[in-house]
Design a protein around this motif. Structure first.
Motif, mmCIF file in Angstrom:
data_model
loop_
_atom_site.group_PDB
_atom_site.id
_atom_site.type_symbol
_atom_site.label_atom_id
_atom_site.label_comp_id
_atom_site.label_asym_id
_atom_site.label_seq_id
_atom_site.Cartn_x
_atom_site.Cartn_y
_atom_site.Cartn_z
ATOM 1 N N VAL A 46 31.245 41.952 33.910
ATOM 2 C CA VAL A 46 30.767 40.309 35.182
ATOM 3 C C VAL A 46 29.476 40.717 35.503
ATOM 4 O O VAL A 46 28.627 39.700 35.426
ATOM 5 C CB VAL A 46 32.516 40.800 36.722
ATOM 6 N N ASN B 22 35.671 43.010 41.256
ATOM 7 C CA ASN B 22 34.439 41.725 41.104
ATOM 8 C C ASN B 22 34.967 40.801 42.425
ATOM 9 O O ASN B 22 33.829 39.764 41.894
ATOM 10 C CB ASN B 22 35.945 41.393 39.948
ATOM 11 N N HIS B 26 32.594 37.992 41.861
ATOM 12 C CA HIS B 26 32.524 36.857 41.898
ATOM 13 C C HIS B 26 33.002 35.643 42.782
ATOM 14 O O HIS B 26 32.916 34.316 42.773
ATOM 15 C CB HIS B 26 34.497 37.120 41.394
ATOM 16 N N THR B 76 32.710 34.249 35.032
ATOM 17 C CA THR B 76 33.624 35.939 35.823
ATOM 18 C C THR B 76 34.447 34.827 35.755
ATOM 19 O O THR B 76 35.204 36.383 35.870
ATOM 20 C CB THR B 76 32.252 35.658 36.908
ATOM 21 N N GLY B 77 34.847 33.919 36.379
ATOM 22 C CA GLY B 77 36.269 33.957 37.110
ATOM 23 C C GLY B 77 37.172 33.974 35.741
ATOM 24 O O GLY B 77 38.008 34.939 35.334
#
Lengths: 72, 209
Positions: A46, B22, B26, B76-77
């Motif tokens: 990410v 995250n 995110h 990113t999700g």
């Protein structure tokens, strides 16, 4: 002789039950551990995606700026 | 910091493991996107009140940065969803809503690009921008709350804010989360101002050069 065999086989059946149980426990634990280990790489992916996106935006701007400089 | 902070080991419900980190990357994307679209809206209204090229440029560039952060948020999700929900895209109402909202903003740039007259482009763009902004509310804020969702905050879920469930974060996590929101927003503002300065320079050149 027959009785000994019977007891032995009973023992084996009972014991095998424990063995299977233990295996299940191990696989469940290791599966969780593996998932735990994996999860940090997801965060890494990410973050890298974010970096890539932000750098692409800035590189694009850089390219446009150079073009403008060249024209002038 | 996002990698180092202690996370609650026993989260209620689904085990997220380290991927809960995250949240620091995110979720701030969406916060930043909302802020940039709001700034874009303000400049669009300013343009309609008092037409000036500067307002138009500010509006367009902030929308652009907002779209960048939105797209990054979606990607990113999807990475996170693949790990946690088992698929990159599972048709979650929040995912679909975010995609619709972004497509509406893509249309904004197509609309601007298709008009050659500068003044017309700016005015139509500003009006469209206002509509696009108000479409964000049903797609991102209202609909995901009304139906069942994999995201927190849907019906039948834990309730509360659909983007993040504040109660699930420990105090230490919040200490990282809010600076992350501010940091990513400021980074976006800096990127936007760079782009705006470039655009203004380019405009000057076209007019006087």
């Amino acid at each position: 002789m027959g009785r000994i065999k019977l007891i032995a086989s009973l023992c084996i059946i009972l014991f095998s039950c424990y063995v299977v149980n233990a295996q299940e426990l191990i696989t469940e634990e290791s599966r969780k551990a593996a998932r735990n280990e994996q999860s940090i790489y997801i965060v890494m992916a990410v973050v890298l995606t974010l970096m890539l996106g932000i750098f692409l935006y800035l590189f694009n701007l850089d390219k446009k700026l150079s073009k403008l400089e060249k024209e002038g | 910091m996002g990698f180092l902070v202690k996370i609650p080991q026993q989260l209620p419900g689904v085990p997220l493991f380290h991927s809960i980190r995250n949240v620091f990357f995110h979720v701030p994307m969406w916060f930043a996107m909302m802020i940039f679209f709001t700034v874009s809206l303000i400049y669009a209204i300013k343009y309609l009140i008092k037409p000036s090229t500067k307002h138009d440029i500010y509006s367009a560039i902030y929308a652009k940065t907002g779209v960048l952060f939105g797209v990054l948020g979606i990607i990113t999700g999807a990475i996170w969803a693949n790990f946690q929900w088992g698929a990159y895209w599972s048709g979650d109402p929040k995912q679909n809503g975010a995609a619709v909202a972004l497509l509406i903003y893509f249309a904004y740039f197509i609309l601007r690009g298709s008009l050659t007259d500068e003044e017309k482009k700016a005015r139509v763009g500003a009006v469209y921008n206002i509509f696009a902004f108000f479409m964000l509310f049903p797609t991102l804020w209202i609909l995901p709350r009304m139906v069942e969702s994999l995201h927190p905050g849907g019906q039948g879920g834990s309730g509360g804010n659909p983007a993040l469930n504040g109660g699930d974060m420990s105090a230490e996590m919040r200490m990282v989360f809010w600076p992350a929101v501010i940091g990513f927003t400021l980074l976006g503002v800096w990127m936007s101002t760079l782009y705006i300065r470039f655009q203004i320079l380019k405009d000057k050149k076209l007019n006087y050069g």
